[in-house]
Every structure is written in C-alpha cells, then in structure tokens.
Scaffold this motif. Structure first.
Motif, PDB file in Angstrom:
ATOM      1  N   ILE A  32       0.846  -1.210   0.000  1.00 16.45           N
ATOM      2  CA  ILE A  32       0.000   0.000   0.000  1.00 16.45           C
ATOM      3  C   ILE A  32       0.871   1.246   0.000  1.00 16.45           C
ATOM      4  O   ILE A  32       0.641   2.199  -0.753  1.00 16.45           O
ATOM      5  CB  ILE A  32      -0.952  -0.017   1.206  1.00 16.45           C
ATOM      6  N   ALA A  33       1.913   1.218   0.846  1.00 14.79           N
ATOM      7  CA  ALA A  33       2.815   2.369   0.901  1.00 14.79           C
ATOM      8  C   ALA A  33       3.490   2.582  -0.449  1.00 14.79           C
ATOM      9  O   ALA A  33       3.624   3.716  -0.919  1.00 14.79           O
ATOM     10  CB  ALA A  33       3.859   2.162   1.999  1.00 14.79           C
ATOM     11  N   ALA A  57       2.345   1.733  -3.349  1.00 11.67           N
ATOM     12  CA  ALA A  57       1.353   2.228  -4.311  1.00 11.67           C
ATOM     13  C   ALA A  57       1.120   3.723  -4.129  1.00 11.67           C
ATOM     14  O   ALA A  57       1.084   4.481  -5.108  1.00 11.67           O
ATOM     15  CB  ALA A  57       0.041   1.459  -4.146  1.00 11.67           C
ATOM     16  N   LEU A  58       0.988   4.150  -2.878  1.00 12.02           N
ATOM     17  CA  LEU A  58       0.744   5.579  -2.649  1.00 12.02           C
ATOM     18  C   LEU A  58       1.975   6.406  -3.021  1.00 12.02           C
ATOM     19  O   LEU A  58       1.857   7.470  -3.637  1.00 12.02           O
ATOM     20  CB  LEU A  58       0.340   5.834  -1.194  1.00 12.02           C
ATOM     21  N   ALA A  59       3.156   5.888  -2.676  1.00 13.18           N
ATOM     22  CA  ALA A  59       4.380   6.608  -3.032  1.00 13.18           C
ATOM     23  C   ALA A  59       4.479   6.753  -4.552  1.00 13.18           C
ATOM     24  O   ALA A  59       4.809   7.829  -5.067  1.00 13.18           O
ATOM     25  CB  ALA A  59       5.596   5.886  -2.480  1.00 13.18           C
ATOM     26  N   GLY A  60       4.185   5.669  -5.249  1.00 15.35           N
ATOM     27  CA  GLY A  60       4.217   5.728  -6.712  1.00 15.35           C
ATOM     28  C   GLY A  60       3.186   6.707  -7.243  1.00 15.35           C
ATOM     29  O   GLY A  60       3.459   7.484  -8.163  1.00 15.35           O
ATOM     30  N   ALA A  61       1.997   6.673  -6.635  1.00 17.67           N
ATOM     31  CA  ALA A  61       0.937   7.576  -7.079  1.00 17.67           C
ATOM     32  C   ALA A  61       1.326   9.031  -6.855  1.00 17.67           C
ATOM     33  O   ALA A  61       1.067   9.891  -7.694  1.00 17.67           O
ATOM     34  CB  ALA A  61      -0.362   7.254  -6.337  1.00 17.67           C
ATOM     35  N   VAL A  62       1.992   9.294  -5.719  1.00 16.94           N
ATOM     36  CA  VAL A  62       2.408  10.665  -5.417  1.00 16.94           C
ATOM     37  C   VAL A  62       3.385  11.165  -6.472  1.00 16.94           C
ATOM     38  O   VAL A  62       3.251  12.286  -6.981  1.00 16.94           O
ATOM     39  CB  VAL A  62       3.034  10.755  -4.010  1.00 16.94           C
ATOM     40  N   MET A 111       3.720  10.047  -9.507  1.00 16.21           N
ATOM     41  CA  MET A 111       2.984  10.201 -10.779  1.00 16.21           C
ATOM     42  C   MET A 111       2.189  11.507 -10.788  1.00 16.21           C
ATOM     43  O   MET A 111       2.219  12.268 -11.750  1.00 16.21           O
ATOM     44  CB  MET A 111       2.011   9.030 -10.987  1.00 16.21           C
ATOM     45  N   ALA A 112       1.502  11.748  -9.681  1.00 15.63           N
ATOM     46  CA  ALA A 112       0.637  12.930  -9.625  1.00 15.63           C
ATOM     47  C   ALA A 112       1.453  14.209  -9.511  1.00 15.63           C
ATOM     48  O   ALA A 112       1.043  15.257 -10.005  1.00 15.63           O
ATOM     49  CB  ALA A 112      -0.327  12.813  -8.441  1.00 15.63           C
ATOM     50  N   ALA A 113       2.607  14.110  -8.849  1.00 22.76           N
ATOM     51  CA  ALA A 113       3.422  15.305  -8.666  1.00 22.76           C
ATOM     52  C   ALA A 113       3.889  15.853 -10.008  1.00 22.76           C
ATOM     53  O   ALA A 113       3.988  17.057 -10.205  1.00 22.76           O
ATOM     54  CB  ALA A 113       4.614  14.997  -7.766  1.00 22.76           C
ATOM     55  N   ALA A 154       2.235  15.664 -12.740  1.00 22.06           N
ATOM     56  CA  ALA A 154       1.089  16.276 -13.419  1.00 22.06           C
ATOM     57  C   ALA A 154       0.513  17.433 -12.615  1.00 22.06           C
ATOM     58  O   ALA A 154      -0.393  18.108 -13.061  1.00 22.06           O
ATOM     59  CB  ALA A 154      -0.002  15.230 -13.644  1.00 22.06           C
ATOM     60  N   ALA A 155       1.059  17.648 -11.427  1.00 17.27           N
ATOM     61  CA  ALA A 155       0.448  18.601 -10.496  1.00 17.27           C
ATOM     62  C   ALA A 155       0.276  20.010 -11.047  1.00 17.27           C
ATOM     63  O   ALA A 155      -0.753  20.626 -10.779  1.00 17.27           O
ATOM     64  CB  ALA A 155       1.248  18.638  -9.199  1.00 17.27           C
TER      65      ALA A 155
END
Lengths: 267, 98
Positions: free
Chosen positions: B11-12, B14-19, B21-23, B25-26
């Motif tokens: 889970i950690a 996944a969230l780290a990867g998502a952050v 990825m989103a950063a 595109a932020a």
C-alpha cells in the motif's frame, strides 16, 4: 390567528383546492377571490416546476416536457419545499421518481436524476483547494497505510445498475440526435467532482468506486484498498490513487487511530 | 504470509508511486482554476436562469388550474430513441437495436 391563516394559505396553495379560510381574507373585486388565489397557486407551482426543470434537464429530455411538467406538479404537491432555498429544492426528486408509477417504464430514470442532483450539489458545494500530492512526501511511508483522507466537499458518488453516465451524455439538451445507449452494457459507477469551477464527472471501475466510497466514509487507506480488491481482484491501487491525486478527489489527510495502535503494540 | 496481496508495504509503495505520478502532473491541477474561470461564468448564468424561473414567474402563467392532470400521459422524450430503454433492465438488452 396569523398562524392559522398561513396554514390555510399553504393548504390552498399546495393541495390545489381552495381553502375557505384563505379566500376569506382576499378582498373581492372584479376578479373573484378563488380565481385570484388560483393565479397565485399556479405561479407558485409553476416556479417550482421551473426550478426542477432547470435542475433535471436530462430527465426532462428523457420523458419530454409535457410529461415532466405534470410529474413535477405532482411532486410539488406531495413534497413541497422544506428549506427556503430554491437551489436545495429537488433533493428527493429521484426517490419520488422511483415511486412514481407513470414513469416505471423508464427504470433508469431515478438514477439519471440522482446523477443530475449530484451535479447540482457539486456545483453549489463549498470551494476547497485539493490536496497537493507533494504534501504526502513529508509523511513517512510507514504511515501511509493508516492515513485517512477527507473527500473534497463537492465529491459525490452515484452507483447505478444502468449506464447512467452514458445516458446522461447521450441526452444533453443541446444534442440534436440521441446516440443509442445499450442498457445491456452494464451499470456505471460515477464520481462527480468540482475541484475548481467546472463540475467534472468520472466513470470508475468497481474497485476504484469501492476505494473512494470507503475513503470518503473515513476508512484508512489500508481498509479502503481491501474493499477495492474485494470488489475487483485485478484492481490497480497505484493508478487509482494517482488519478484521485490529480483530479483533487481529496483535500487533506490525517494519520489514523489504527496506525497509532499498531505502533503501540510494537513497543 | 507470503501471498498476502495487500500489506502495509504494498500500500505504501502504491501511494508513493501515485504521489510521484501525480506530482509530475500537479502543475495543471494548480492552474486549472484560472483556466476554467470563463466556463464558470456560463455555468453560473445557467443557474441564474433557474433562480429567475423560480422567482420571476409571472410570465405566461394563466389562472387556469393545472390540478387534476390526466395520468394517461406517457413519457415521450428521447428515451425511445435510445434502444431497449422502455423495458426493465435484466442484464441483457431486451430490445436490441433494430
């Protein structure tokens, strides 16, 4: 005295039948009191019907305007406004539709109305700045699983066994022709969001919908991820989370109580 | 348990990867508010229409009483053009497109 008069007036407006107590205080002139009251009643009803038509343009198009007007009049009489704000009127119109016999031939109608109402609520929801993804970088990764996220004030979720978003898109008031929607294509789960000025709509996979539903309900990330996997075994947590961080589904996070408990046990 | 599909580490990650990825595109998210401001005007205008419909209703409302409408009315919008939409939904489109 005033209270009785107000109640008589309300009865006369909403029941559609003249109330003698209300008519008694109207001074007769060349227009008889009952007729004068009728004008007022029709203005009141017509105003509220107009409000509903503005809030539910796709439902209006689906059933046609004459049908909608008659249906809305029935709703106004059955469920008059309870809040002195026109933008709040119609919140239980979707529920009313599901009980409304003449509309039963369109089983998806209540869900289309739910989607339209969710859009209306999102539009009028409080403004809020979405969570900056970078702010999570300040949190130790060990704490990630226990984090709890606050949904954006405009976030709304609509779960339908019908392709409700496809129906909504096909029946936009400005569309000249109606694209064919196959009701057999299955249900749609929709996230409605207004992170800035525009109301945005996203169709989510079953797992993603379960994730957001759980997170918006206060579950920790670990609990929500479990719910998502349970409803969609091939669920991609990272992609889903990246999507929500980009669109602004959430505004803040806090460490969960469960996380602290785990730490205490380790000591 | 080796085959746990879901633990704190995954889970950690996944969230780290998502952050990250989103950063990347932020910036678009940050400026989205300015870019769409013009749309906001149109949307608000539409809604003013709704309020106007509610508060200024004198036009065209006769004294004819609408009450007691005839419920032989049948929905007659675009529903029938959609294909299969007039029948209850049971997993398969009951009225396939002609």
């Amino acid at each position: 005295m005033l209270r009785e008069l107000q109640q008589a007036f309300r009865r006369g407006v909403l029941s559609g039948e003249d109330d003698p107590a209300a008519l008694a205080v109207i001074a007769p002139d060349h227009i008889p009191p009952a007729q004068r009251f009728g004008i007022y009643r029709n203005n009141t009803t017509g105003s509220l019907v107009g409000v509903l038509m503005a809030a539910f343009p796709v439902v209006t198009r689906l059933v046609g305007e004459p049908f909608f007007r008659q249906m809305a009049r029935t709703y106004v009489q059955a469920r008059p406004p309870r809040v002195p704000q026109l933008l709040a009127y119609g919140s239980d119109f979707p529920d009313f539709l599901s009980e409304f016999a003449p509309a039963r031939k369109l089983p998806y109608l209540p869900d289309v109305a739910r989607l339209e109402w969710a859009r209306q609520e999102a539009y009028f929801a409080a403004d809020a700045v979405p969570l900056a993804p970078q702010s999570l970088q300040a949190v130790p990764a060990e704490a990630y699983a226990g984090l709890r996220f606050a949904p954006h004030p405009s976030a709304r979720l609509v779960d339908s066994r019908f392709p409700v978003q496809a129906i909504w898109e096909a029946n936009q008031p400005q569309n000249e022709t109606v694209a064919r929607v196959d009701l057999g294509q299955g249900g749609e789960r929709v996230l409605i969001l207004r992170p800035a000025r525009l109301v945005l709509v996203y169709t989510l996979s079953p797992g993603n919908f379960a994730l957001v539903t759980a997170m918006a309900g206060g579950a920790s990330l670990a609990e929500a991820a479990g719910a998502a996997l349970a409803s969609e075994p091939a669920f991609d947590l990272q992609a889903a989370l990246a999507g929500h961080l980009q669109r602004g589904t959430f505004t803040s996070f806090r460490p969960g109580a469960g996380e602290e408990k785990e730490e205490a046990q380790e000591r | 348990m080796i085959d746990t599909k879901l633990n704190s580490l995954t889970i950690a990650a996944a969230l780290a990867g998502a952050v990250s990825m989103a950063a990347f595109a932020a910036p678009t998210t940050v400026h989205a508010e300015d870019e769409v401001q013009c749309y906001g005007v149109a949307a608000a205008g539409e809604n003013d229409c709704a309020n106007a419909a509610g508060t200024h209703s004198c036009a065209g409302q006769s004294s004819v009483d609408y009450h007691g409408g005839d419920w032989k009315l049948v929905p007659a919008g675009s529903c029938e053009e959609m294909g299969g939409s007039l029948e209850p939904f049971e997993g398969v489109n009951p009225n396939p497109p002609a």
